[in-house]
Design a protein around this motif. Structure first.
Motif: not given
Length: 399
Positions: A39-43, A53-54, A235-237, A266-269
């Motif tokens: 999470a820190g890296v992608l933030a 990002n997902n 996505q970040p939510a 699942a989020a990507v799909d």
């Protein structure tokens, strides 16, 4: 800012762990630790497209799930998780390599030396290489995701760029990307939206007209807060809700690694399926419908995103989150948890059931003036459907 603070908190925690005795250090939860690292890296260094990002989450944690699948020793499992996520993140977000290297060193320093630790590191690295190779050229890089969309001639019901920027369409290329578990992007494509002259569409459009305008006289202050709160990126939510599920779960370390992997696959799909439906139907946004229909100055509370109305991407994301988290952790958390939002500074909303997040996403997009209710409801159902499919087929990815 919240995500930066999460990453900072993880770094502080890591520093504290190094200074305490080995027995106490063993109590550090490696899954939550590496969740916070991710999470820190992608933030700190997000890609400009949320599905990218997902994808980073999905690759990193699918690699970890593969690495720990047959591990029973704690030293092996923790080393495998750290190694798999580390190697994936260094490859996918190279600008943050130094902090990821530091996190790996911290984790490995507290794991007792021995064959189990060495095997775990090797397994994590091997599965990271395997998963990265499988996803090479999958069409989820920002340029592919935002492939140019040829705008069709203006006609009733047909999407057109929306004010104020009239920006080009985004996320058109998602529908051509390679899914993780779906056979094809249109596998669960929903039925077409209701006809423009149908009672359902007319009722929904009137609701947006009245409740979603910037100067609405019927939208309450509480509804405006909900709309602003969920205007944040989808996505970040859900990074914090998934973390809540992860920390509340009493499952094994390997099963909790699987939770993170299943969720992000699942989020990507879901995003692939959503863009397929959006650009298959190309339904115009409420602002276009209302201005074309005799209200030339009608303006939504929030700026309309640059892609078609049906189905709602935010609602689809809420639906997949609800389905996966309910299936893996139950319908409600043991304790209520707080969420905040960068698009509603100072507003804190407390939740305890995953379905309530879906409910607020559905309402929020109407009250923002950017989606019809049918687009939100169908989006939520599509997300749930893709979530169920991913849960049923995920183990095939482990191989």
């Amino acid at each position: 800012m919240r995500h930066r603070l999460v990453g900072l908190a993880a770094a502080v925690l890591v520093g504290a762990v190094v200074a305490v005795p080995q027995a106490q250090a063993q109590r550090v939860d490696a899954v939550v630790e590496w969740y916070d690292v991710t999470a820190g890296v992608l933030a700190a260094a997000p890609a400009p497209t949320q599905v990218t990002n997902n994808r980073t989450w999905a690759i990193s944690w699918l690699a970890a799930a593969r690495a720990v699948r047959h591990g029973h020793d704690r030293a092996f499992t923790e080393a495998a998780v750290a190694s798999a996520v580390h190697d994936s993140l260094v490859r996918l977000v190279p600008s943050r390599a130094a902090e990821v290297d530091s996190a790996l060193a911290t984790t490995l320093a507290r794991i007792p030396s021995g064959a189990a630790k060495s095997r775990g590191v090797a397994a994590g690295s091997a599965q990271a290489r395997r998963t990265l190779a499988e996803r090479e050229g999958d069409g989820l890089d920002p340029a592919s995701v935002n492939a140019p969309f040829p705008v069709p001639p203006a006609a009733p019901g047909v999407w057109q760029p929306t004010p104020p920027a009239y920006a080009p369409a985004i996320q058109y290329g998602n529908r051509s990307a390679k899914p993780f578990t779906l056979r094809r992007a249109d596998q669960f494509r929903p039925s077409p939206p209701p006809a423009l002259d149908s009672s359902r569409y007319q009722r929904d459009l009137a609701e947006v007209r009245d409740y979603g305008s910037v100067d609405s006289t019927v939208r309450t202050e509480a509804q405006t807060r909900i709309a602003s709160f969920w205007y944040q990126g989808s996505q970040p939510a859900f990074v914090t809700p998934v973390r809540v599920a992860l920390t509340e779960s009493r499952a094994s370390l390997a099963d909790r690694v699987r939770l993170v992997a299943v969720y992000n696959v699942a989020a990507v799909d879901t995003q692939i399926a959503t863009s397929d439906a959006k650009y298959a139907y190309q339904l115009w946004r409420p602002v276009t419908a209302l201005r074309t229909g005799g209200l030339p100055s009608w303006t939504p509370l929030h700026v309309t995103p640059a892609h078609p109305d049906y189905p709602s991407g935010h609602a689809t994301y809420a639906g997949v989150s609800e389905q996966v988290l309910t299936s893996l952790t139950g319908p409600r958390t043991r304790q209520p948890f707080d969420l905040n939002s960068p698009t509603a500074p100072g507003v804190v909303i407390q939740y305890q059931t995953w379905r309530d997040l879906s409910r607020d996403n559905i309402n929020a997009r109407v009250w923002s003036g950017i989606h019809t209710r049918i687009a939100d409801e169908v989006g939520t159902d599509l997300g749930r459907t893709v979530g169920r499919h991913t849960l049923a087929t995920f183990d095939r990815l482990l191989g």
